[in-house]
Each structure stands twice: as C-alpha cells, then as structure tokens.
Scaffold this motif. Sequence first.
Motif, mmCIF file in Angstrom:
data_model
loop_
_atom_site.group_PDB
_atom_site.id
_atom_site.type_symbol
_atom_site.label_atom_id
_atom_site.label_comp_id
_atom_site.label_asym_id
_atom_site.label_seq_id
_atom_site.Cartn_x
_atom_site.Cartn_y
_atom_site.Cartn_z
ATOM 1 N N PHE A 39 19.055 29.064 -26.094
ATOM 2 C CA PHE A 39 20.295 29.441 -25.425
ATOM 3 C C PHE A 39 20.036 29.781 -23.959
ATOM 4 C CE2 PHE A 39 23.127 32.880 -24.022
ATOM 5 C CZ PHE A 39 24.377 32.314 -24.237
ATOM 6 N N LEU A 40 18.991 30.554 -23.709
ATOM 7 C CA LEU A 40 18.649 30.935 -22.341
ATOM 8 C C LEU A 40 18.186 29.735 -21.531
ATOM 9 C CD1 LEU A 40 16.820 34.325 -23.000
ATOM 10 C CD2 LEU A 40 19.157 33.979 -22.178
ATOM 11 N N ARG A 41 17.412 28.852 -22.159
ATOM 12 C CA ARG A 41 16.955 27.648 -21.450
ATOM 13 C C ARG A 41 18.147 26.784 -21.043
ATOM 14 N NH1 ARG A 41 11.807 25.821 -21.838
ATOM 15 N NH2 ARG A 41 12.498 24.522 -20.085
ATOM 16 N N ASN A 42 19.142 26.712 -21.943
ATOM 17 C CA ASN A 42 20.338 25.923 -21.633
ATOM 18 C C ASN A 42 21.142 26.518 -20.483
ATOM 19 O OD1 ASN A 42 19.742 24.119 -23.695
ATOM 20 N ND2 ASN A 42 21.048 25.151 -25.193
ATOM 21 N N LYS A 43 20.971 27.815 -20.243
ATOM 22 C CA LYS A 43 21.668 28.487 -19.146
ATOM 23 C C LYS A 43 20.881 28.391 -17.835
ATOM 24 C CE LYS A 43 25.189 29.967 -21.543
ATOM 25 N NZ LYS A 43 26.554 29.439 -21.300
ATOM 26 N N GLY A 44 19.722 27.727 -17.874
ATOM 27 C CA GLY A 44 18.947 27.537 -16.658
ATOM 28 C C GLY A 44 17.710 28.404 -16.530
ATOM 29 N N PHE A 45 17.424 29.238 -17.544
ATOM 30 C CA PHE A 45 16.240 30.086 -17.494
ATOM 31 C C PHE A 45 14.992 29.250 -17.767
ATOM 32 C CE2 PHE A 45 19.597 33.027 -17.925
ATOM 33 C CZ PHE A 45 19.149 34.297 -17.624
ATOM 34 N N SER A 46 13.960 29.453 -16.960
ATOM 35 C CA SER A 46 12.676 28.790 -17.208
ATOM 36 C C SER A 46 11.890 29.596 -18.247
ATOM 37 C CB SER A 46 11.864 28.705 -15.919
ATOM 38 O OG SER A 46 11.466 30.004 -15.497
ATOM 39 N N LYS A 47 10.849 28.982 -18.814
ATOM 40 C CA LYS A 47 9.998 29.703 -19.757
ATOM 41 C C LYS A 47 9.361 30.913 -19.079
ATOM 42 C CE LYS A 47 8.793 25.817 -22.780
ATOM 43 N NZ LYS A 47 7.683 24.993 -23.327
ATOM 44 N N ARG A 48 8.986 30.737 -17.819
ATOM 45 C CA ARG A 48 8.358 31.834 -17.073
ATOM 46 C C ARG A 48 9.320 33.001 -16.910
ATOM 47 N NH1 ARG A 48 8.367 33.151 -11.627
ATOM 48 N NH2 ARG A 48 6.591 34.405 -10.929
ATOM 49 N N LEU A 49 10.576 32.708 -16.567
ATOM 50 C CA LEU A 49 11.535 33.783 -16.361
ATOM 51 C C LEU A 49 11.862 34.486 -17.669
ATOM 52 C CD1 LEU A 49 13.192 35.181 -14.180
ATOM 53 C CD2 LEU A 49 15.047 33.576 -14.639
ATOM 54 N N ILE A 50 11.927 33.744 -18.758
ATOM 55 C CA ILE A 50 12.164 34.362 -20.067
ATOM 56 C C ILE A 50 11.024 35.309 -20.409
ATOM 57 C CG2 ILE A 50 12.353 33.918 -22.550
ATOM 58 C CD1 ILE A 50 13.803 31.295 -21.818
ATOM 59 N N ARG A 51 9.782 34.888 -20.107
ATOM 60 C CA ARG A 51 8.625 35.772 -20.358
ATOM 61 C C ARG A 51 8.709 37.044 -19.536
ATOM 62 N NH1 ARG A 51 5.555 30.911 -20.399
ATOM 63 N NH2 ARG A 51 4.923 31.273 -18.240
ATOM 64 N N ILE A 52 9.183 36.926 -18.302
ATOM 65 C CA ILE A 52 9.314 38.108 -17.444
ATOM 66 C C ILE A 52 10.292 39.102 -18.068
ATOM 67 C CG2 ILE A 52 10.202 38.928 -15.218
ATOM 68 C CD1 ILE A 52 9.038 36.392 -13.961
ATOM 69 N N TYR A 53 11.430 38.598 -18.546
ATOM 70 C CA TYR A 53 12.404 39.481 -19.200
ATOM 71 C C TYR A 53 11.824 40.062 -20.492
ATOM 72 C CZ TYR A 53 16.473 38.652 -16.212
ATOM 73 O OH TYR A 53 17.361 38.633 -15.154
ATOM 74 N N LYS A 54 11.044 39.248 -21.198
ATOM 75 C CA LYS A 54 10.497 39.682 -22.489
ATOM 76 C C LYS A 54 9.473 40.794 -22.320
ATOM 77 C CE LYS A 54 8.042 37.826 -26.527
ATOM 78 N NZ LYS A 54 7.477 36.585 -27.137
ATOM 79 N N TRP A 55 8.578 40.650 -21.339
ATOM 80 C CA TRP A 55 7.465 41.587 -21.224
ATOM 81 C C TRP A 55 7.697 42.704 -20.213
ATOM 82 C CZ3 TRP A 55 4.735 41.171 -25.289
ATOM 83 C CH2 TRP A 55 4.499 39.933 -25.879
#
Length: 285
Positions: free
Chosen positions: A17-33
């Motif tokens: 869902f986040l990737r479809n909104k334009g989030f990169s894997k790197r940015l998702i990791r930043i939010y996660k950690w």
Amino acid sequence: MRLVVGENEKGVILENFLRNKGFSKRLIRIYKWQGEILVNGIKSNVKRILQPGDVIDLILPENDSNIAPEKLDLDICYEDEEILIVNKPANMVVHPTKRYQSGTLANGVAWYFKEKGLKALIRPVNRLDRGTSGLVVFAKRPFMQYYLQIIKPMTKLYFAVVEGKMEGEGRIDLPISRKPQSGIERMVSEEGDRAITNYKVVKSSKRFSLLKVKIETGRTHQIRVHLSHIGHPIVGDTLYGSSDDYIKRQALHAYRLTFVHPLEEKSISVYSPLPQDIQNLLKLF
C-alpha cells in the motif's frame, strides 16, 4: 502523515500500500525503525493486511530546527498539510550559509511554522540562487521532500532575459562542473555532470531576448552557465559575462511549479508573476 485505505484497496499488504503511494523501500524502513507506523492507532507490522477504512498514521520524531526563526513578510503562494510554496524575492538567500546567517527565506519559514505551532524541520525541496526570484517549495514532512525530489520531481519553468537576439527554441545538453580554483563559479566541462536546459524565445529585439526555460536537471547555476556558454548571458549576471547596468541581479525568475500531489492525487500548478524589476527591463526591448 495520515492515509486512509480505499474500497478498491481491500486485502492489500501495508508495505505494498505504501509503495503504491510512492514510498520507497528505504523510506518505509526509516519510518519502521526511526518512527512509527500505526494502523487504527496501533503500531503495526508492514505485512499487515489492510481493509477499507483503515487509517494509517506515519510518524517520525521531529527535532527542533537549528534555524533561528525571524519574522519576515512571506509571499505564500500555496499551502496544504504537506507543503508550503513561497515566492522568494531577488537578493534573498534560501537557506542560511556561513556568509548569510540570518534574513534568509528559511528563517522566515521557521517563524511561520513556529507561529502555527508546527514542529517541522525546514526542508527546501528546490533552491534558487540569491539573485534569482520565484517559487521555492518547503516540505513539512520527510516523505514529501523525498517524493518531490526523487520519486516524481516537479516541473520547473523560468523566465530569463538574455543579452542579444535569439529566435525559435532549443535544447542545451552540456555537462557542468565546478570551475577550478573557484568555490562559486561553474562551467561547461566534459568532466561534469549531465545538464539539460530547454528554452523557447517569447520576445526578442537586437538588444535582449525573453526566454521561457524548462530544466530537466538541477545543477548549480545551470541556466546561467548554459545560456552564457551559447553566447547569451542572462542580463545582470555579472558572474557569467553580463553587466548590471540595466538590472542589479540576474534577470531570472522561477515562475511556475507543477507537480502531482501523491496524497490528494491531483496535479497542482503554482504561478508567480514577473517581479517589477524584470518588467521594467522588458520595456527596453
């Protein structure tokens, strides 16, 4: 940042869902950690399966900005929960430097954010030279800065008044590098980074030409270097071969920014009219 799952997104995995909104894997990791990813107020794994109506909150801790707030008269052209677009006057620096510690556009934005109770770092998405006027975008959150700089960069259009008569339109595809022994000046060089500038003549005389300029890359001083290199320096640009007899800064203005807003899912185009000093220059045609 808050996102809501739509009816057509039933059963999608949170990460997708986040990737479809334009989030990169790197940015998702930043939010996660470094932050939190909440679904309906509960910290959730990125593999969670979503349902329509689920509310996703993305949170990153904001440190206090080290930019001193200063009350300045900001010409705000557009604002929403994610970005602020300001019309920068000529001879104002976008962000503090060793030489300019105060009175910058960022100082004014810091004051504006403080007055609104917004705890956000000062994140300019684009920058303009001190002598260039026009539109500057500030992202209120990390995602928007990353999105507008990397994922889907903005379309940037400029007006430039150059020396000499020009006709038609053209494309300048020449690499730019730092000039040896200079901390400021740039030059066309095969050893530089690729830079692409497109231009179209709007009006011309024997003395000057007014151009619409669109850049495909964002190298330092790109428009100024390219136009000077082809023999038509921007009027007032003393660094690249013009004089300041007619205007006391380079006659370059960032007049339009267009981008697709990833959250509102619509195209946004913001316009800034020519400032008075360039209008006065056009009367000399």
